[in-house]
Structures are given as structure tokens and as C-alpha cells.
Design a protein around this motif. Structure first.
Motif, PDB file in Angstrom:
ATOM      1  N   SER A  17       0.823  -1.203   0.000  1.00  0.00           N
ATOM      2  CA  SER A  17       0.000   0.000   0.000  1.00  0.00           C
ATOM      3  C   SER A  17       0.861   1.258   0.000  1.00  0.00           C
ATOM      4  O   SER A  17       1.996   1.244   0.492  1.00  0.00           O
ATOM      5  CB  SER A  17      -0.902   0.032   1.246  1.00  0.00           C
ATOM      6  OG  SER A  17      -1.788  -1.059   1.272  1.00  0.00           O
ATOM      7  N   ARG A  19       0.053   5.791   0.254  1.00  0.00           N
ATOM      8  CA  ARG A  19      -0.902   6.896   0.273  1.00  0.00           C
ATOM      9  C   ARG A  19      -0.244   8.122  -0.330  1.00  0.00           C
ATOM     10  O   ARG A  19       0.769   8.607   0.180  1.00  0.00           O
ATOM     11  CB  ARG A  19      -1.396   7.207   1.681  1.00  0.00           C
ATOM     12  CG  ARG A  19      -2.544   8.217   1.660  1.00  0.00           C
ATOM     13  CD  ARG A  19      -3.124   8.515   3.023  1.00  0.00           C
ATOM     14  NE  ARG A  19      -2.356   9.501   3.766  1.00  0.00           N
ATOM     15  CZ  ARG A  19      -2.865  10.290   4.695  1.00  0.00           C
ATOM     16  NH1 ARG A  19      -4.146  10.208   5.011  1.00  0.00           N
ATOM     17  NH2 ARG A  19      -2.099  11.143   5.350  1.00  0.00           N
ATOM     18  N   SER A  21      -0.432  12.137  -1.406  1.00  0.00           N
ATOM     19  CA  SER A  21      -1.036  13.390  -0.971  1.00  0.00           C
ATOM     20  C   SER A  21      -0.805  14.458  -2.023  1.00  0.00           C
ATOM     21  O   SER A  21       0.199  14.423  -2.740  1.00  0.00           O
ATOM     22  CB  SER A  21      -0.408  13.857   0.352  1.00  0.00           C
ATOM     23  OG  SER A  21      -0.594  12.914   1.378  1.00  0.00           O
ATOM     24  N   TYR A  80      -6.124  13.146  -1.143  1.00  0.00           N
ATOM     25  CA  TYR A  80      -5.346  11.930  -0.911  1.00  0.00           C
ATOM     26  C   TYR A  80      -5.763  10.821  -1.876  1.00  0.00           C
ATOM     27  O   TYR A  80      -6.891  10.809  -2.371  1.00  0.00           O
ATOM     28  CB  TYR A  80      -5.559  11.428   0.520  1.00  0.00           C
ATOM     29  CG  TYR A  80      -5.216  12.427   1.585  1.00  0.00           C
ATOM     30  CD1 TYR A  80      -6.206  13.203   2.181  1.00  0.00           C
ATOM     31  CD2 TYR A  80      -3.901  12.608   2.005  1.00  0.00           C
ATOM     32  CE1 TYR A  80      -5.900  14.126   3.167  1.00  0.00           C
ATOM     33  CE2 TYR A  80      -3.588  13.533   2.998  1.00  0.00           C
ATOM     34  CZ  TYR A  80      -4.596  14.293   3.567  1.00  0.00           C
ATOM     35  OH  TYR A  80      -4.279  15.210   4.546  1.00  0.00           O
ATOM     36  N   GLN A  82      -5.425   6.759  -1.374  1.00  0.00           N
ATOM     37  CA  GLN A  82      -4.992   5.561  -0.673  1.00  0.00           C
ATOM     38  C   GLN A  82      -5.007   4.408  -1.661  1.00  0.00           C
ATOM     39  O   GLN A  82      -6.046   4.107  -2.252  1.00  0.00           O
ATOM     40  CB  GLN A  82      -5.925   5.264   0.499  1.00  0.00           C
ATOM     41  CG  GLN A  82      -5.578   3.993   1.260  1.00  0.00           C
ATOM     42  CD  GLN A  82      -4.246   4.088   1.983  1.00  0.00           C
ATOM     43  OE1 GLN A  82      -3.947   5.089   2.615  1.00  0.00           O
ATOM     44  NE2 GLN A  82      -3.448   3.028   1.903  1.00  0.00           N
ATOM     45  N   ASN A  84      -4.252   0.450  -2.167  1.00  0.00           N
ATOM     46  CA  ASN A  84      -4.052  -0.853  -1.537  1.00  0.00           C
ATOM     47  C   ASN A  84      -3.953  -1.937  -2.607  1.00  0.00           C
ATOM     48  O   ASN A  84      -4.349  -1.728  -3.750  1.00  0.00           O
ATOM     49  CB  ASN A  84      -5.196  -1.157  -0.577  1.00  0.00           C
ATOM     50  CG  ASN A  84      -5.310  -0.170   0.551  1.00  0.00           C
ATOM     51  OD1 ASN A  84      -4.307   0.400   1.018  1.00  0.00           O
ATOM     52  ND2 ASN A  84      -6.524   0.082   1.021  1.00  0.00           N
TER      53      ASN A  84
END
Length: 124
Positions: A17, A19, A21, A80, A82, A84
Motif C-alpha cells: 500500500s 498513500r 497526498s 489523498y 490511498q 491498496n
């Protein structure tokens, strides 16, 4: 002058994963639809996800649906992504983009402002 600055990219193994920004400045953040696009070497820039100005509407490319989540924090003027269950085919430079258009903006030409991009590399 609108500025979009992405961060959070890197190298990750398949299944991992990250993340991303995107910090926005020089715009009234709460009135802009925000999106993520990506571009792999030798390929055209493609849509990944967008989120409406209010945050109530989101839309994803089929290739990332169920794995990626877009969100926004108006207090921080930040959007953002995210990511996965990353796959090698997710490897690309990821770009943040902003538009005053409403929902439905899935083409790069619909966006007026862009960040410089952040590299995401997924190893198998």
C-alpha cells in the motif's frame, strides 16, 4: 497562481500500500473537483479517480475500483489517494489535477491545473 504538490510515491512490493497526498494552494479548494491521473512510460495519461468539491461524489477507473480510495481534507487543502493491493501494472507517475468543472471530469483536457507528479513503482 495555483500550485499542486504531490508526495508519497515510492517503491513498494506487489500487494502493498501507499498513500499519495496533493497539497493545493492559490485556489479556493472547496470549489474545485480534484482528481488523480497516472502515466506509465510510453502510454497516455489515464484517469484514476476524482472527488467532487463537496467530497460527496467519487468516481474510479475500473482498473482501480475496490483497491484505491480518493478523499479530501478541506481544512488542509489536501487530496489523498490511498492505494491498496498494488499491482505491477499500477507503476506510473501519478498526477494531481484540479478543475472547476463538476462531476464527470474524466479526461485530462477537462483539468486546468496539474502537479509535477510523483513516481509509484510496484515490484513483482
Amino acid at each position: 497562481q495555483v500550485q499542486l504538490v504531490e508526495s508519497g510515491g515510492g517503491l513498494v512490493q506487489a500487494g502493498g500500500s501507499l498513500r499519495l497526498s496533493c497539497a493545493a494552494s492559490g485556489l479556493t479548494f472547496s470549489t474545485y473537483t480534484m482528481a488523480w491521473f497516472r502515466q506509465a512510460p510510453g502510454k497516455e495519461r489515464e484517469f484514476v479517480a476524482f472527488i467532487s468539491w463537496s467530497g460527496t461524489n467519487t468516481y474510479y477507473a475500473d482498473s482501480v475500483k475496490g483497491r484505491f480510495t480518493i478523499s479530501r481534507d478541506s481544512a488542509k487543502n489536501t487530496v489523498y489517494l490511498q492505494m491498496n493491493s498494488l499491482k505491477p501494472e499500477d507503476t506510473a507517475v501519478y498526477y494531481c489535477a484540479a478543475t472547476r468543472r463538476g462531476s464527470g471530469a474524466v479526461y485530462p483536457t477537462m483539468y486546468d491545473d496539474w502537479g509535477q507528479g510523483t513516481q509509484v513503482t510496484v515490484s513483482s
